[in-house]
Design an enzyme around this catalytic site. Structure first.
Site, short mmCIF file in Angstrom:
data_model
loop_
_atom_site.label_atom_id
_atom_site.label_comp_id
_atom_site.label_asym_id
_atom_site.label_seq_id
_atom_site.Cartn_x
_atom_site.Cartn_y
_atom_site.Cartn_z
N LYS A 175 49.52 2.81 6.22
CA LYS A 175 51.02 2.29 6.54
C LYS A 175 50.95 1.76 7.99
CE LYS A 175 55.36 4.75 5.77
NZ LYS A 175 56.10 6.20 5.95
C1 E4P Z 1 59.56 6.23 4.50
O1 E4P Z 1 58.11 6.06 4.23
C2 E4P Z 1 59.72 6.99 5.63
O2 E4P Z 1 58.89 8.08 5.89
C3 E4P Z 1 61.12 7.51 5.27
O3 E4P Z 1 61.57 7.42 3.99
C4 E4P Z 1 62.25 7.46 6.49
O4 E4P Z 1 63.23 8.21 6.05
P1 E4P Z 1 64.56 8.64 6.87
O5 E4P Z 1 65.17 7.44 7.19
O6 E4P Z 1 65.16 9.69 6.20
O7 E4P Z 1 63.55 9.13 8.21
#
Ligand code: E4P
Length: 218
Positions: free
Chosen positions: A87
């Site tokens: 990622k």
């Molecule tokens: C995506 O891969 C992130 O880990 C995540 O969806 C972020 O979500 P949040 O805005 O609830 O922290």
């Protein structure tokens, strides 16, 4: 539509996996910190534990912000387990790193996407997944779901292979709306996924069936 769970909590991951409908896991440094997992080695071990629980893709995020650092970290993460997806944030060096991993056949998830322009670049770089954060856009009074719709239209115009991974999903209706818009994947909390199962008429109907069955067997 693939269902990913967005957590580093092993119990919740196991619970979602046991449902039989889980396709993968996304994590990020904040989610790791929330579980008290600190330090590169502990984090790597945690990724391995997640991969042992689930059968699908597991996104593991780099924390470097320069090209060389992302490559080094991403290669280490990818070597941990075949299910690992590297990622990488949507920044200039991140785009170069995604292209590097694409050319090497290593899966990537381009994270922190907030605009169609960023989505276009992620696809051009060959990202396997790219993650528009719909909840965080909603938080600042911007249309998160509208972004999913726009990206879907653009990707379909050119048959891009990059999968739209709707991220920062906060509740059950986000999942339903993303499905209507044709997001390839959604990642959200277990509670939002479980919300899809529940309906009061199901509970009332089941209670009546069981009550009638018990009358019948008297
Ligand atoms: C995506 O891969 C992130 O880990 C995540 O969806 C972020 O979500 P949040 O805005 O609830 O922290």
């Amino acid at each position: 539509m693939k269902f990913f769970i967005d957590t580093a909590n092993l119990d919740q991951i196991a619970e979602a996996q046991a449902l039989g409908i889980l396709d993968g896991v996304t994590t990020n440094p904040s989610l790791m910190a929330k579980e008290g997992i600190k330090g590169a080695e502990n984090i790597k071990n945690h990724y391995k534990k997640i991969c042992e629980i689930v059968t699908g893709d597991v996104s593991a995020e780099v924390i470097s912000t320069d090209f060389e650092g992302m490559i080094r970290e991403g290669e280490e993460l990818a070597a941990l387990h075949p299910q690992i997806v590297v990622k990488i944030p949507m920044i200039k060096d991140g785009v170069k790193a995604i292209k590097y991993f694409t050319d090497k056949g290593i899966k990537t998830n381009c994270t922190l996407i907030f605009s169609v322009g960023q989505a276009l670049i992620a696809a051009k770089a060959g990202a396997t997944y790219m993650s528009p954060f719909i909840g965080r856009l909603d938080d600042i009074s911007t249309d998160g779901l509208g972004l999913i719709a726009d990206i879907r239209e653009i990707y379909d115009n050119y048959d891009f292979d990059t999968q739209i991974l709707a991220a920062s999903v906060r509740h059950t209706m986000h999942i339903i709306e993303c499905a209507k818009l044709g997001a390839d994947v959604m990642t959200g909390p277990l509670k939002a996924i479980e919300g899809l199962i529940k309906h009061p008429l199901t509970d009332i109907g089941l209670a009546k069936f069981l009550a009638d069955y018990n009358k019948g067997v008297k």
